[in-house]
Motif scaffolding. Structure first.
Motif, short mmCIF file in Angstrom:
data_model
loop_
_atom_site.label_atom_id
_atom_site.label_comp_id
_atom_site.label_asym_id
_atom_site.label_seq_id
_atom_site.Cartn_x
_atom_site.Cartn_y
_atom_site.Cartn_z
N GLU A 19 -28.12 -21.86 3.89
CA GLU A 19 -28.87 -20.89 3.10
C GLU A 19 -28.77 -19.51 3.72
OE1 GLU A 19 -33.33 -20.58 1.21
OE2 GLU A 19 -32.64 -22.47 2.08
N ILE A 20 -28.56 -18.54 2.84
CA ILE A 20 -28.58 -17.13 3.24
C ILE A 20 -29.28 -16.39 2.12
CG2 ILE A 20 -27.23 -15.06 3.68
CD1 ILE A 20 -25.09 -16.80 4.86
N ALA A 21 -30.41 -15.76 2.46
CA ALA A 21 -31.16 -14.93 1.50
C ALA A 21 -31.39 -15.68 0.18
CB ALA A 21 -30.44 -13.61 1.27
N ASP A 22 -31.89 -16.89 0.27
CA ASP A 22 -32.20 -17.73 -0.90
C ASP A 22 -30.98 -18.17 -1.71
OD1 ASP A 22 -34.93 -17.70 -0.33
OD2 ASP A 22 -35.20 -15.81 -1.40
N GLN A 23 -29.79 -17.94 -1.20
CA GLN A 23 -28.57 -18.43 -1.84
C GLN A 23 -28.06 -19.63 -1.06
OE1 GLN A 23 -27.28 -17.11 -4.72
NE2 GLN A 23 -29.11 -15.83 -4.65
N TRP A 24 -27.58 -20.64 -1.78
CA TRP A 24 -27.00 -21.81 -1.12
C TRP A 24 -25.49 -21.67 -1.12
CZ3 TRP A 24 -29.43 -27.25 -1.64
CH2 TRP A 24 -30.78 -27.20 -1.26
N LEU A 25 -24.91 -21.95 0.04
CA LEU A 25 -23.46 -21.90 0.20
C LEU A 25 -22.99 -23.25 0.73
CD1 LEU A 25 -24.63 -18.88 1.41
CD2 LEU A 25 -22.27 -18.47 0.82
N GLY A 26 -21.81 -23.65 0.30
CA GLY A 26 -21.24 -24.91 0.75
C GLY A 26 -20.13 -24.68 1.76
N VAL A 27 -20.20 -25.40 2.88
CA VAL A 27 -19.18 -25.34 3.92
C VAL A 27 -18.54 -26.72 4.00
CG1 VAL A 27 -18.74 -24.94 6.37
CG2 VAL A 27 -20.56 -23.64 5.21
N ASP A 28 -17.23 -26.78 3.86
CA ASP A 28 -16.52 -28.06 3.90
C ASP A 28 -16.90 -28.81 5.17
OD1 ASP A 28 -14.59 -30.15 4.22
OD2 ASP A 28 -13.21 -29.04 2.93
N ILE A 29 -17.40 -30.02 5.00
CA ILE A 29 -17.90 -30.80 6.14
C ILE A 29 -16.80 -31.10 7.15
CG2 ILE A 29 -17.58 -33.11 5.17
CD1 ILE A 29 -20.43 -33.71 6.32
N MET A 30 -15.55 -31.14 6.70
CA MET A 30 -14.44 -31.44 7.60
C MET A 30 -14.17 -30.29 8.58
SD MET A 30 -13.80 -34.47 6.85
CE MET A 30 -12.36 -34.76 7.84
N ALA A 31 -14.67 -29.09 8.27
CA ALA A 31 -14.48 -27.94 9.15
C ALA A 31 -15.63 -27.75 10.13
CB ALA A 31 -14.30 -26.67 8.32
N VAL A 32 -16.77 -28.38 9.85
CA VAL A 32 -17.96 -28.19 10.69
C VAL A 32 -17.83 -29.01 11.97
CG1 VAL A 32 -20.46 -28.46 10.84
CG2 VAL A 32 -19.42 -27.66 8.71
N ARG A 33 -17.98 -28.34 13.11
CA ARG A 33 -17.89 -29.02 14.40
C ARG A 33 -19.27 -29.26 14.99
NH1 ARG A 33 -14.40 -30.48 12.28
NH2 ARG A 33 -12.24 -29.87 12.44
N GLU A 34 -20.20 -28.35 14.78
CA GLU A 34 -21.57 -28.56 15.23
C GLU A 34 -22.48 -27.49 14.64
OE1 GLU A 34 -22.71 -27.19 19.48
OE2 GLU A 34 -20.60 -27.77 19.62
N ILE A 35 -23.76 -27.75 14.75
CA ILE A 35 -24.78 -26.80 14.33
C ILE A 35 -25.64 -26.55 15.55
CG2 ILE A 35 -26.73 -26.38 12.79
CD1 ILE A 35 -25.31 -28.42 10.86
N ARG A 36 -25.78 -25.28 15.91
CA ARG A 36 -26.55 -24.98 17.11
C ARG A 36 -27.67 -23.99 16.81
NH1 ARG A 36 -23.39 -22.74 21.84
NH2 ARG A 36 -25.17 -21.39 22.02
N ALA A 37 -28.67 -24.05 17.64
CA ALA A 37 -29.79 -23.13 17.51
C ALA A 37 -29.30 -21.71 17.77
CB ALA A 37 -30.90 -23.50 18.49
N TRP A 38 -30.04 -20.75 17.25
CA TRP A 38 -29.67 -19.36 17.43
C TRP A 38 -29.70 -18.98 18.91
CZ3 TRP A 38 -27.11 -15.45 16.06
CH2 TRP A 38 -27.36 -14.20 16.61
N SER A 39 -28.70 -18.26 19.33
CA SER A 39 -28.69 -17.62 20.64
C SER A 39 -28.01 -16.27 20.43
CB SER A 39 -27.97 -18.46 21.68
OG SER A 39 -26.64 -18.69 21.32
#
Length: 148
Positions: free
Chosen positions: A9-29
């Motif tokens: 989600e970005i600014a109330d918009q939903w975006l799709g990211v191909d799951i095959m490209a996602v390596r991890e999700i990390r907390a903000w730093s």
């Protein structure tokens, strides 16, 4: 063949990211800024010894710069052969989209080439903008030229 996307989600918009490209999700730093980069390149972070460029997805899409907080996340994706992080407001669900449910982006007469969207999908009553990751990242030199 059905494809799976992680919705973010970005600014109330939903975006799709191909799951095959996602390596991890990390907390903000916070990212360390780099000189002479486009505004949507927020800098770099250290990911277990790997220097990871971080893109402000909202800024890259032309929706304005993200004012990051601890609630934001960095989705690490592999674009080409490079790992890159994209800043998102939040991560939602994994969704499956059949080819019949993935529609072309309509011609609005203002879309610059290359487009940053692969298509549009209608999922659970929501319109999901499916990202064209290969056009989004640092490997696309034309995108860098346009953004600079």
């Amino acid at each position: 063949m059905t494809r799976q996307f992680i919705t973010v989600e970005i600014a109330d918009q939903w975006l799709g990211v191909d799951i095959m490209a996602v390596r991890e999700i990390r907390a903000w730093s916070p990212a360390t800024p780099l000189p002479n980069t486009p505004e949507h390149i927020r800098g770099v972070v250290n990911l277990r010894g790997v220097v990871l460029p971080v893109l402000d997805l909202s800024g890259r899409l032309g929706w304005g710069t993200t004012s990051t907080t601890e609630r934001h996340a960095i989705v690490v994706v592999e674009i080409g052969s490079q790992l890159q992080g994209i800043i998102v407001d939040g991560v939602n669900d994994i969704v499956s989209v059949s080819p019949d449910d993935l529609h072309s982006v309509p011609d609005t007469g203002t879309t610059k080439s290359p487009t940053l969207l692969e298509g549009l999908a209608h999922v659970d009553g929501r319109l999901v903008l499916v990202l064209a990751l290969d056009q989004l990242g640092l490997n696309d030199t034309e995108a860098w030229k346009e953004a600079a």
